[in-house]
Design an enzyme around this catalytic site. Structure first.
Site, PDB file in Angstrom:
ATOM      1  CB  VAL A 188      52.456  39.193   0.011  1.00  0.00           C
ATOM      2  CG1 VAL A 188      52.968  40.823   1.120  1.00  0.00           C
ATOM      3  CG2 VAL A 188      51.800  38.313   1.930  1.00  0.00           C
TER       4      VAL A 188
ATOM      5  N   PRO B 232      62.448  32.668  -6.463  1.00  0.00           N
ATOM      6  CG  PRO B 232      63.543  30.736  -4.446  1.00  0.00           C
ATOM      7  CD  PRO B 232      62.430  32.599  -4.859  1.00  0.00           C
TER       8      PRO B 232
ATOM      9  CG  ASP C 103       7.218  64.417   8.431  1.00  0.00           C
ATOM     10  OD1 ASP C 103       7.156  65.460   8.320  1.00  0.00           O
ATOM     11  OD2 ASP C 103       7.420  62.951   8.310  1.00  0.00           O
TER      12      ASP C 103
ATOM     13  CE  LYS D 174       0.714  67.178   6.555  1.00  0.00           C
ATOM     14  NZ  LYS D 174       1.746  67.112   6.124  1.00  0.00           N
TER      15      LYS D 174
END
EC number: 2.1.1.107
Length: 476
Positions: free
Chosen positions: A26, A46, A252, A274
């Site tokens: 971490v 340490p 479309d 179409k």
């Protein structure tokens, strides 16, 4: 106002000493983040991880070996981060920091911290910080992951361009409202689109022209966007971005309502669909609409079902745009064969059944007449017929005549990848009969080949596949 409401603040820690208490993983992650912003980490522990040890040996960090001591805070420290797995050490470091009125963050301990380190999205100099106030860090991390996928690298490059010209922009637009309008124009205009295309030199030229008040003419553009097969969740992130930036959407007939609903609300939507029985909008008229709106400086999205380059006439539209010098880009979509097969539980290729895939358009008789039926009749391949509902009897007849076995299985997928999806199965001999029995209507995709038998036990979406009983006339 509660005590744990945090004030958002970005800190300049360049050449500032930061004490990190702890030498584990971490602490290593915190130190790495500090090094990225030019801080001077002092690590008190340490022992150190291998990476921390290497940084200490190469002079990137200072190591105070041992357990925390108050004297570590006598080094012009700006920030303290306690990141050990020993609560008593973290408490001691926090108490000492508070006593000297220093900012301190104790990892995973809200009560001891007076600052929190947020989840961060980084794109060059652009940084977006997300904090839950320390109460629910997983929420912040999840949101960061979402933003990571939504914000591409072009935003970092754009931020750099603006930063490099900050003084020029302020001098050119001293009025804050005028400056705001300038930025809004650039953020949604061709500059950003060029950066996404990695065309950095052109982007810089566009910005310089805008600052000189000589913007290039015809600054509109057209983006061909694949809408996929129906489920809005299958849109790519780039497709969502384009839909949310569009001024005009030419869509479309087969684009689903759920896809249109995620578009920018004030964009004008124009259907240019179409159908197999007749063209409601001529291709020439679609070309004219794209040209008209792009030349008016608008951002046009040409929204196509599936993928623009798979039976979508996308190539023709790009050729037209190029001829008329209209800027364009293409955002691919998941074509119907892929989406319908996936939602029906049909692997289009399979080691035991099919080593090739053929995509075929069957929208009219002339299309069917030009096909190499002998090649299509070969075994161990999967055939996917688009727009073929009206031509199913012809497909059945021509394949059988070319030698494809009448027992070849098929799957007819109606409204694939939509809530109304229906999967019909059978053999080539019963193809036309099945379609007639169940009154199949477009949009529907025909998949033919041994792989379709897997739908029976691999289906996962909607109802199980249906199969029409074979009429006596078809039984040998």
């Amino acid at each position: 106002m509660t005590a744990n409401v945090l004030f958002p603040l970005f800190a300049n820690l360049h050449d500032r000493a930061v004490l990190v208490v702890g030498g584990g993983k971490v602490a290593e992650r915190k130190t790495e983040a500090l090094l990225k912003v030019g801080a001077l980490p002092i690590i008190g522990a340490p022992s150190l991880t291998a990476s921390l040890q290497h940084w200490a040996e190469t002079g990137r960090i200072t190591w105070r070996q041992g357990t925390f001591e108050n004297s570590w805070l006598q080094e012009d420290i700006w920030l303290v981060i306690a990141a050990t797995d020993q609560p008593e050490v973290n408490h001691a470091a926090a108490r000492a920091a508070h006593a000297q009125r220093l900012f301190v963050n104790v990892v995973d301990d809200i009560a001891l911290s007076n600052v929190q380190v947020p989840a961060v999205v980084e794109r060059g100099p652009l940084r977006i910080a997300i904090s839950s106030g320390g109460g629910a860090p997983m929420v912040a991390r999840y949101l960061r992951q979402q933003l990571e996928s939504l914000i591409d690298d072009s935003w970092g490059r754009l931020t750099t361009l603006f930063a490099q010209r900050r003084d020029t922009i302020r001098a050119r637009y001293p009025n804050i409202e005028a400056r705001r309008r300038f930025f809004e124009t650039q953020l949604t205009g061709p500059l950003q689109r060029l950066l996404r295309k990695q065309r950095h030199a052109e982007a810089e030229a566009v910005l310089e022209a805008a600052l000189a008040e000589t913007p290039p003419t015809g600054s509109g553009s057209v983006t061909l966007v694949g809408a996929g097969a129906g489920d809005a969740g299958l849109l790519t992130l780039n497709a969502l971005r384009a839909l949310n930036e569009a001024d005009i959407i030419l869509y479309d007939r087969l684009v689903s309502d759920t896809v249109l609903q995620v578009a920018r609300r004030d964009a004008e939507q124009i259907e240019v669909g179409k159908s197999a029985t007749g063209h409601s909008v001529r291709q020439e008229d679609i070309h004219s609409l794209m040209l008209q709106h792009a030349r008016a400086g608008q951002r046009v999205v040409r929204l196509k079902g599936g993928d623009p380059f798979v039976f979508g006439r996308g190539g023709e539209e790009l050729e037209f745009l190029r001829t008329h010098n209209i800027p364009y880009e293409v955002i691919p979509g998941i074509t119907a064969a892929l989406a319908c097969a996936a939602y029906a539980g049909i692997p289009l290729t399979h080691r035991d059944h099919a080593q090739s895939l053929c995509l075929i358009t069957a929208h009219c008789q002339s299309s069917l007449d030009t096909l190499d039926w002998a090649a299509l009749a070969q075994e161990r391949q999967t055939l996917a017929f688009y727009m073929g509902v009206a031509g199913l009897p012809t497909i059945q007849q021509r394949l059988c005549e070319a030698g494809r076995a009448e027992t070849t299985p098929f799957a007819l997928i109606e409204n694939g990848a939509r809530a109304q999806q229906r999967v019909l199965t059978g053999t080539l001999k019963t193809l036309a009969h099945t379609a007639q029995t169940y009154a199949v209507r477009p949009p529907a995709l025909l998949i033919l080949g041994e792989v379709t038998t897997l739908a029976e036990h691999l289906h996962w979406f909607g109802t199980a596949p249906l199969s029409a009983p074979c009429p006596p006339a078809l039984i040998l």
